[in-house]
Enzyme design. Structure first.
Site, mmCIF file in Angstrom:
data_model
loop_
_atom_site.group_PDB
_atom_site.id
_atom_site.type_symbol
_atom_site.label_atom_id
_atom_site.label_comp_id
_atom_site.label_asym_id
_atom_site.label_seq_id
_atom_site.Cartn_x
_atom_site.Cartn_y
_atom_site.Cartn_z
ATOM 1 N N LEU A 20 12.958 -52.237 35.515
ATOM 2 C CA LEU A 20 13.832 -51.588 36.506
ATOM 3 C C LEU A 20 13.920 -52.421 37.776
ATOM 4 C CD1 LEU A 20 12.254 -48.084 35.952
ATOM 5 C CD2 LEU A 20 14.566 -48.746 35.262
ATOM 6 N N SER A 21 13.070 -53.456 37.859
ATOM 7 C CA SER A 21 12.983 -54.225 39.111
ATOM 8 C C SER A 21 14.283 -54.932 39.497
ATOM 9 C CB SER A 21 11.832 -55.236 39.030
ATOM 10 O OG SER A 21 10.610 -54.545 38.993
ATOM 11 N N LYS A 70 -0.382 -59.974 33.949
ATOM 12 C CA LYS A 70 -0.977 -59.679 35.266
ATOM 13 C C LYS A 70 -2.372 -60.280 35.468
ATOM 14 C CE LYS A 70 1.423 -55.439 36.536
ATOM 15 N NZ LYS A 70 1.193 -54.153 37.182
ATOM 16 N N ASP A 106 0.672 -53.210 44.410
ATOM 17 C CA ASP A 106 0.582 -51.798 43.980
ATOM 18 C C ASP A 106 -0.270 -50.987 44.961
ATOM 19 O OD1 ASP A 106 2.134 -51.923 41.696
ATOM 20 O OD2 ASP A 106 0.454 -52.461 40.398
ATOM 21 N N LYS A 159 -16.566 -44.830 29.185
ATOM 22 C CA LYS A 159 -15.673 -45.970 29.446
ATOM 23 C C LYS A 159 -15.374 -46.085 30.955
ATOM 24 C CE LYS A 159 -11.210 -47.610 27.669
ATOM 25 N NZ LYS A 159 -10.059 -47.181 26.877
HETATM 26 P P1 NAP Z 1 -3.681 -47.570 31.046
HETATM 27 O O1 NAP Z 1 -4.291 -48.809 31.577
HETATM 28 O O2 NAP Z 1 -3.416 -47.453 29.592
HETATM 29 O O3 NAP Z 1 -4.640 -46.348 31.511
HETATM 30 C C1 NAP Z 1 -4.343 -45.040 31.208
HETATM 31 C C2 NAP Z 1 -5.481 -44.100 31.590
HETATM 32 O O4 NAP Z 1 -5.084 -42.815 31.126
HETATM 33 C C3 NAP Z 1 -6.814 -44.398 30.930
HETATM 34 O O5 NAP Z 1 -7.864 -43.870 31.719
HETATM 35 C C4 NAP Z 1 -6.706 -43.626 29.617
HETATM 36 O O6 NAP Z 1 -7.943 -43.199 29.090
HETATM 37 C C5 NAP Z 1 -5.954 -42.386 30.067
HETATM 38 N N1 NAP Z 1 -5.170 -41.858 28.960
HETATM 39 C C6 NAP Z 1 -4.188 -42.461 28.261
HETATM 40 N N2 NAP Z 1 -3.704 -41.645 27.300
HETATM 41 C C7 NAP Z 1 -4.420 -40.500 27.395
HETATM 42 C C8 NAP Z 1 -4.403 -39.278 26.676
HETATM 43 N N3 NAP Z 1 -3.551 -39.080 25.667
HETATM 44 N N4 NAP Z 1 -5.285 -38.314 27.025
HETATM 45 C C9 NAP Z 1 -6.138 -38.527 28.032
HETATM 46 N N5 NAP Z 1 -6.206 -39.664 28.765
HETATM 47 C C10 NAP Z 1 -5.348 -40.631 28.449
HETATM 48 O O7 NAP Z 1 -2.297 -47.271 31.754
HETATM 49 P P2 NAP Z 1 -1.876 -47.660 33.254
HETATM 50 O O8 NAP Z 1 -1.309 -49.018 33.281
HETATM 51 O O9 NAP Z 1 -3.011 -47.339 34.150
HETATM 52 O O10 NAP Z 1 -0.640 -46.666 33.503
HETATM 53 C C11 NAP Z 1 -0.836 -45.268 33.548
HETATM 54 C C12 NAP Z 1 0.455 -44.565 33.984
HETATM 55 O O11 NAP Z 1 0.799 -44.980 35.301
HETATM 56 C C13 NAP Z 1 1.667 -44.859 33.116
HETATM 57 O O12 NAP Z 1 2.375 -43.665 32.951
HETATM 58 C C14 NAP Z 1 2.474 -45.838 33.941
HETATM 59 O O13 NAP Z 1 3.857 -45.753 33.685
HETATM 60 C C15 NAP Z 1 2.164 -45.365 35.346
HETATM 61 N N6 NAP Z 1 2.305 -46.412 36.375
HETATM 62 C C16 NAP Z 1 3.124 -46.172 37.438
HETATM 63 C C17 NAP Z 1 3.256 -47.140 38.429
HETATM 64 C C18 NAP Z 1 4.191 -46.901 39.587
HETATM 65 O O14 NAP Z 1 4.519 -47.850 40.306
HETATM 66 N N7 NAP Z 1 4.593 -45.687 39.849
HETATM 67 C C19 NAP Z 1 2.533 -48.332 38.344
HETATM 68 C C20 NAP Z 1 1.679 -48.527 37.248
HETATM 69 C C21 NAP Z 1 1.568 -47.557 36.260
HETATM 70 P P3 NAP Z 1 -8.748 -44.051 27.993
HETATM 71 O O15 NAP Z 1 -9.364 -45.171 28.762
HETATM 72 O O16 NAP Z 1 -9.704 -43.080 27.445
HETATM 73 O O17 NAP Z 1 -7.718 -44.534 26.992
#
Ligand code: NAP
Length: 285
Positions: A20-21, A70, A106, A159
């Site tokens: 989207l950037s 990243k 971020d 974890k």
């Molecule tokens: P990530 O590295 O995969 O981390 C996700 C976290 O959520 C981990 O702690 C994971 O737990 C947990 N999780 C994932 N699926 C789950 C489930 N079904 N039930 C319970 N816990 C769950 O992802 P991320 O990069 O941090 O991104 C997370 C969210 O933030 C995404 O929706 C992304 O689109 C959003 N985001 C938004 C921005 C923004 O600028 N607004 C920036 C970055 C990310 P486990 O370790 O146990 O798998």
């Protein structure tokens, strides 16, 4: 209009077609009347080194970095800003006359979003859900802002404990299984409640982290970093409970605007950027 004098910016990642950037950044550039252009560039893992050298040779003033580069980009940079070093991820690179500096914007995107809505995290009790990649920028931002306490609720406490240990030299972080009685008690203490899990994101919009809203103080500020849908089930429940809420749009716009500030010194206007973001999301539906 793009001319021979136009300064180039962009984002590298793979895949990059859904980024989207470009829509968001070019809307900000247009609104600010600047002679810049921002494009999306697909870069394969095995071609990252050549891509970085190429962007420098081509005189790109700056570029964003997204999944999967990243972390992998860090060895190819000349300098890494403290935030990016501590978080362990670079999402923006400044090309300062051939000297490449990696940043993580971020942190500012996340913090500025809530400050702009009148919530100051300093001295507050924060409860974060999830401990993945995005959580690392959030944790570091909250530590820098001097929150009073930081608790993280997760499905897999063992974890997440590694994350708490990593940041332990800066602040004590408590990890709780979000099905535990301790977590229910922590909900009652939270002044800032943040979702950093993907639970509730398109297409699984029926999902939500296990929060017992009857425990949550309606005065709490509730922040979901998901931006699609604009209101997750989590945010809807928070709003209906009487809490002030914020979605992830502000963080996304904020990290992009901060990257441009680092690259050019110019502040891009957030409103047209957010509008372009929403329009691009609508088109992707
Ligand atoms: P990530 O590295 O995969 O981390 C996700 C976290 O959520 C981990 O702690 C994971 O737990 C947990 N999780 C994932 N699926 C789950 C489930 N079904 N039930 C319970 N816990 C769950 O992802 P991320 O990069 O941090 O991104 C997370 C969210 O933030 C995404 O929706 C992304 O689109 C959003 N985001 C938004 C921005 C923004 O600028 N607004 C920036 C970055 C990310 P486990 O370790 O146990 O798998």
């Amino acid at each position: 209009m793009i001319t021979g004098k136009t300064t180039n910016f962009g984002v590298i990642g793979n895949p990059i077609g859904h980024s989207l950037s470009p829509a968001m950044q070019n809307a900000g550039i247009r609104a600010a009347g600047l002679d810049y252009v921002y494009i999306a560039m697909p870069v394969l893992n095995e071609e990252l080194a050549q891509a970085v050298t190429g962007l420098k040779a081509l005189g790109f003033r700056g570029f964003n970095v997204t999944i999967p580069h990243k972390q992998a980009i860090m060895p190819y940079l000349d300098e890494i800003h403290e935030d990016a070093q501590i978080i362990g991820a670079v999402n923006a690179v400044l090309n300062d006359n051939g000297h490449l500096i990696g940043y993580n914007t971020d942190v500012i995107g996340f913090i500025q979003g809530m400050k702009d809505r009148g919530f100051q995290p300093a001295g507050r009790q924060a409860l974060l859900l999830g401990a993945g990649g995005a959580a690392r920028a959030i944790i570091w931002g909250l530590i820098k802002e001097n929150v009073k306490s930081l608790t993280i609720g997760v499905r897999n406490a063992a974890k997440a404990q590694q994350v708490a240990e990593y940041f332990g030299k800066y602040m004590d972080i408590h990890i709780l299984d979000w099905h535990s009685a301790e977590f229910a008690a922590a909900l009652g203490q939270a002044e800032l409640l943040i979702n950093s899990t993907p639970l509730g994101m398109v297409p699984r919009t029926d999902a939500m982290p296990p929060v017992d809203w009857s425990r949550v103080d309606p005065q709490a500020f509730v922040y979901d970093i998901i931006y699609t849908p604009a209101e997750t089930l989590f945010l809807k429940a928070a709003r209906q409970h009487g809490c002030r809420t914020l979605n992830g749009e502000a963080m996304l716009v904020g990290q992009g605007a901060e990257a441009f500030r680092l690259w050019t010194g110019n502040t891009l206007p957030p409103v047209p950027m957010a509008e372009a973001l929403r329009a691009a999301l609508q088109q992707q539906k």
